[in-house]
Design an enzyme around this catalytic site. Structure first.
Site, PDB file in Angstrom:
ATOM      1  N   CYS A 194       4.196  -7.462  -3.473  1.00  0.00           N
ATOM      2  CA  CYS A 194       4.027  -7.387  -1.924  1.00  0.00           C
ATOM      3  C   CYS A 194       5.077  -7.839  -1.217  1.00  0.00           C
ATOM      4  CB  CYS A 194       2.725  -7.079  -1.488  1.00  0.00           C
ATOM      5  SG  CYS A 194       2.651  -6.710  -0.113  1.00  0.00           S
TER       6      CYS A 194
ATOM      7  N   ASP B 147       9.985  -6.734  13.650  1.00  0.00           N
ATOM      8  CA  ASP B 147      10.239  -5.707  12.544  1.00  0.00           C
ATOM      9  C   ASP B 147      11.541  -5.737  12.556  1.00  0.00           C
ATOM     10  OD1 ASP B 147       8.792  -2.632  10.728  1.00  0.00           O
ATOM     11  OD2 ASP B 147      10.821  -2.856  11.253  1.00  0.00           O
TER      12      ASP B 147
ATOM     13  N   ASN C  44       0.486   3.151   9.567  1.00  0.00           N
ATOM     14  CA  ASN C  44       0.239   4.335   8.850  1.00  0.00           C
ATOM     15  C   ASN C  44      -0.308   4.139   7.750  1.00  0.00           C
ATOM     16  OD1 ASN C  44       1.991   5.685  10.583  1.00  0.00           O
ATOM     17  ND2 ASN C  44       4.140   4.235  10.017  1.00  0.00           N
TER      18      ASN C  44
ATOM     19  N   GLY D 267       4.080   8.028   6.173  1.00  0.00           N
ATOM     20  CA  GLY D 267       4.797   7.449   6.710  1.00  0.00           C
ATOM     21  C   GLY D 267       4.811   5.766   6.275  1.00  0.00           C
TER      22      GLY D 267
ATOM     23  N   HIS E 194       0.447  -2.635   2.525  1.00  0.00           N
ATOM     24  CA  HIS E 194      -0.202  -3.970   2.872  1.00  0.00           C
ATOM     25  C   HIS E 194      -0.308  -3.977   4.285  1.00  0.00           C
ATOM     26  CE1 HIS E 194      -0.367  -8.299   3.229  1.00  0.00           C
ATOM     27  NE2 HIS E 194      -0.649  -8.530   4.166  1.00  0.00           N
TER      28      HIS E 194
ATOM     29  N   HIS F 284      -0.363  -3.227   7.779  1.00  0.00           N
ATOM     30  CA  HIS F 284      -0.094  -3.689   9.510  1.00  0.00           C
ATOM     31  C   HIS F 284      -0.443  -2.643  10.469  1.00  0.00           C
ATOM     32  CE1 HIS F 284       2.450  -1.431   7.223  1.00  0.00           C
ATOM     33  NE2 HIS F 284       3.208  -0.734   7.964  1.00  0.00           N
TER      34      HIS F 284
ATOM     35  N   HIS G  47       2.100  -1.828  13.750  1.00  0.00           N
ATOM     36  CA  HIS G  47       3.055  -1.539  14.028  1.00  0.00           C
ATOM     37  C   HIS G  47       2.302  -2.479  16.575  1.00  0.00           C
ATOM     38  CE1 HIS G  47       5.440   0.060  11.101  1.00  0.00           C
ATOM     39  NE2 HIS G  47       4.662   0.243  11.496  1.00  0.00           N
TER      40      HIS G  47
HETATM   41  P1  5GP Z   1       5.379   1.828   7.641  1.00  0.00           P
HETATM   42  O1  5GP Z   1       6.753   1.876   7.527  1.00  0.00           O
HETATM   43  O2  5GP Z   1       5.016   1.131   6.438  1.00  0.00           O
HETATM   44  O3  5GP Z   1       4.486   1.808   8.652  1.00  0.00           O
HETATM   45  O4  5GP Z   1       6.009   0.338   8.479  1.00  0.00           O
HETATM   46  C1  5GP Z   1       6.530  -1.533   7.197  1.00  0.00           C
HETATM   47  C2  5GP Z   1       7.754  -1.536   8.263  1.00  0.00           C
HETATM   48  O5  5GP Z   1       7.937  -2.835   7.933  1.00  0.00           O
HETATM   49  C3  5GP Z   1       9.291  -0.413   9.143  1.00  0.00           C
HETATM   50  O6  5GP Z   1       8.865  -0.247  10.110  1.00  0.00           O
HETATM   51  C4  5GP Z   1       9.944  -1.676   8.220  1.00  0.00           C
HETATM   52  O7  5GP Z   1      11.315  -1.943   9.140  1.00  0.00           O
HETATM   53  C5  5GP Z   1       9.065  -3.376   8.173  1.00  0.00           C
HETATM   54  N1  5GP Z   1       9.809  -4.180   6.923  1.00  0.00           N
HETATM   55  C6  5GP Z   1      10.740  -3.612   5.926  1.00  0.00           C
HETATM   56  N2  5GP Z   1      10.684  -4.857   5.302  1.00  0.00           N
HETATM   57  C7  5GP Z   1      10.898  -5.994   6.716  1.00  0.00           C
HETATM   58  C8  5GP Z   1      11.597  -6.949   5.971  1.00  0.00           C
HETATM   59  O8  5GP Z   1      11.312  -7.789   4.542  1.00  0.00           O
HETATM   60  N3  5GP Z   1      10.749  -8.140   7.273  1.00  0.00           N
HETATM   61  C9  5GP Z   1      10.913  -7.296   8.030  1.00  0.00           C
HETATM   62  N4  5GP Z   1      10.369  -7.859   9.043  1.00  0.00           N
HETATM   63  N5  5GP Z   1      10.077  -6.129   8.457  1.00  0.00           N
HETATM   64  C10 5GP Z   1      10.169  -5.524   7.459  1.00  0.00           C
HETATM   65 ZN    ZN Z   2       0.530  -7.246  -0.190  1.00  0.00          ZN
END
Ligand code: 5GP
Ligand code: ZN
Length: 111
Positions: free
Chosen positions: A4, A30, A85, A91, A96, A98, A100
């Protein structure tokens, strides 16, 4: 969880542009910002997503919102949006938990 990416960021194995850290949560910017200010607040514990919030771990979520209030005040953001999300169709790309935090532009309506 060994494969992860956010567990690896929480462990310090993958670098991140960190804003805040304590024993339970980590906030970092991000990598692909969707607004002028876009950071994520994650749990250090691996929780798959909002679908796995229970009476056992929900105090962590309250803590995350306290951290968000503290960070947005420090960054002087008087308007911001918090999104989580859950599930690929919504999306979610990193499985894991999180949150935003987006700010710095007019964010428009949801949906
Ligand atoms: P999700 O799409 O799961 O709601 O959000 C995941 C977020 O994690 C995305 O906005 C993506 O740009 C960010 N993200 C993915 N990999 C990394 C990483 O290695 N470092 C950082 N800082 N952000 C990441
Ligand atoms: Zn994790």
């Amino acid at each position: 969880m060994s494969d992860c990416i956010f567990c690896k960021i929480a462990a310090g194995d993958i670098p991140s542009n960190k804003l805040y850290e304590d024993d339970r949560v980590l906030a970092f910017y991000d990598i692909e910002p969707k607004a002028p200010v876009h950071f994520l607040v994650i749990t250090k514990e691996h929780i798959k997503g909002a679908c796995e919030i229970t009476g056992e771990n929900s105090a962590l979520i309250a803590h995350i919102f306290e951290v968000i209030a503290k960070l947005t005040a420090e960054l002087k953001l008087d308007a911001f949006r918090v999104i989580t999300n859950c599930g690929a169709q919504a999306g979610q790309s990193v499985f894991h938990l999180h949150f935003h935090v987006l700010s710095g532009r007019i964010l428009g309506e949801m949906g």
